[in-house]
Design a protein around this motif. Sequence first.
Motif, PDB file in Angstrom:
ATOM      1  N   GLN A   3      73.873 103.851  -9.439  1.00  9.21           N
ATOM      2  CA  GLN A   3      73.983 104.923  -8.446  1.00  9.21           C
ATOM      3  C   GLN A   3      73.953 104.349  -7.037  1.00  9.21           C
ATOM      4  O   GLN A   3      74.646 104.834  -6.142  1.00  9.21           O
ATOM      5  CB  GLN A   3      72.876 105.951  -8.655  1.00  9.21           C
ATOM      6  CG  GLN A   3      73.074 106.730  -9.944  1.00  9.21           C
ATOM      7  CD  GLN A   3      71.903 107.634 -10.276  1.00  9.21           C
ATOM      8  OE1 GLN A   3      70.811 107.475  -9.761  1.00  9.21           O
ATOM      9  NE2 GLN A   3      72.145 108.570 -11.165  1.00  9.21           N
ATOM     10  N   LEU A   6      77.400 103.027  -6.334  1.00  6.63           N
ATOM     11  CA  LEU A   6      78.301 104.126  -5.963  1.00  6.63           C
ATOM     12  C   LEU A   6      78.105 104.506  -4.496  1.00  6.63           C
ATOM     13  O   LEU A   6      79.082 104.704  -3.763  1.00  6.63           O
ATOM     14  CB  LEU A   6      78.054 105.349  -6.843  1.00  6.63           C
ATOM     15  CG  LEU A   6      78.492 105.267  -8.297  1.00  6.63           C
ATOM     16  CD1 LEU A   6      78.093 106.537  -9.048  1.00  6.63           C
ATOM     17  CD2 LEU A   6      79.993 105.036  -8.403  1.00  6.63           C
ATOM     18  N   ALA A   7      76.853 104.620  -4.072  1.00  5.91           N
ATOM     19  CA  ALA A   7      76.566 105.000  -2.686  1.00  5.91           C
ATOM     20  C   ALA A   7      77.072 103.932  -1.713  1.00  5.91           C
ATOM     21  O   ALA A   7      77.674 104.262  -0.685  1.00  5.91           O
ATOM     22  CB  ALA A   7      75.062 105.210  -2.510  1.00  5.91           C
ATOM     23  N   GLY A  24      76.891 102.422 -15.820  1.00  3.14           N
ATOM     24  CA  GLY A  24      75.434 102.417 -15.839  1.00  3.14           C
ATOM     25  C   GLY A  24      74.895 101.898 -17.154  1.00  3.14           C
ATOM     26  O   GLY A  24      75.615 101.748 -18.137  1.00  3.14           O
ATOM     27  N   SER A  30      70.660 111.631 -14.967  1.00  5.72           N
ATOM     28  CA  SER A  30      71.144 111.838 -13.599  1.00  5.72           C
ATOM     29  C   SER A  30      72.546 111.285 -13.377  1.00  5.72           C
ATOM     30  O   SER A  30      73.174 111.571 -12.368  1.00  5.72           O
ATOM     31  CB  SER A  30      70.169 111.198 -12.603  1.00  5.72           C
ATOM     32  OG  SER A  30      70.078 109.811 -12.834  1.00  5.72           O
ATOM     33  N   ALA A  31      73.059 110.509 -14.329  1.00  2.01           N
ATOM     34  CA  ALA A  31      74.390 109.909 -14.175  1.00  2.01           C
ATOM     35  C   ALA A  31      75.472 110.970 -14.079  1.00  2.01           C
ATOM     36  O   ALA A  31      76.494 110.761 -13.426  1.00  2.01           O
ATOM     37  CB  ALA A  31      74.684 108.966 -15.329  1.00  2.01           C
ATOM     38  N   VAL A  34      75.965 112.612 -10.224  1.00  6.43           N
ATOM     39  CA  VAL A  34      76.541 111.912  -9.075  1.00  6.43           C
ATOM     40  C   VAL A  34      78.051 112.095  -9.090  1.00  6.43           C
ATOM     41  O   VAL A  34      78.630 112.498 -10.093  1.00  6.43           O
ATOM     42  CB  VAL A  34      76.186 110.408  -9.089  1.00  6.43           C
ATOM     43  CG1 VAL A  34      74.694 110.206  -8.934  1.00  6.43           C
ATOM     44  CG2 VAL A  34      76.689 109.726 -10.325  1.00  6.43           C
ATOM     45  N   LEU A  38      79.008 109.152 -13.636  1.00 10.40           N
ATOM     46  CA  LEU A  38      78.826 107.758 -14.021  1.00 10.40           C
ATOM     47  C   LEU A  38      78.780 107.633 -15.536  1.00 10.40           C
ATOM     48  O   LEU A  38      78.028 108.318 -16.209  1.00 10.40           O
ATOM     49  CB  LEU A  38      77.511 107.261 -13.423  1.00 10.40           C
ATOM     50  CG  LEU A  38      77.152 105.805 -13.544  1.00 10.40           C
ATOM     51  CD1 LEU A  38      78.204 104.936 -12.864  1.00 10.40           C
ATOM     52  CD2 LEU A  38      75.799 105.572 -12.899  1.00 10.40           C
ATOM     53  N   THR A  40      77.611 105.732 -18.797  1.00 14.42           N
ATOM     54  CA  THR A  40      76.463 104.869 -19.070  1.00 14.42           C
ATOM     55  C   THR A  40      76.475 104.402 -20.518  1.00 14.42           C
ATOM     56  O   THR A  40      77.104 104.999 -21.372  1.00 14.42           O
ATOM     57  CB  THR A  40      75.125 105.582 -18.798  1.00 14.42           C
ATOM     58  OG1 THR A  40      74.991 106.677 -19.697  1.00 14.42           O
ATOM     59  CG2 THR A  40      75.033 106.073 -17.379  1.00 14.42           C
TER      60      THR A  40
END
Length: 76
Positions: A3, A6-7, A24, A30-31, A34, A38, A40
């Motif tokens: 994450q 990504l940011a 991930g 939480s993937a 965003v 994402l 994973t």
Amino acid sequence: MAQGVLAEAASRGMNVPSDLAVMGFGDLSSAAQVHPALSTVSVDGRHIGLQVAQALDGGCQSAMGSPNGPAHVSPV
């Protein structure tokens, strides 16, 4: 960590996934929250831990003269 990648990519004007592919590890819930979502890799920590324990036990047995041979840990 993914994450954060990504940011940072967004702050540098990079487009994910066109400019950069990010994946991930650990199947975080939480993937999906965003942008972009994402992908994973899911990890079965219990299974890996069991294999490691068996490999360590087998290695100790081999060192003490057991005929078990070398121990191997295979990926999930």
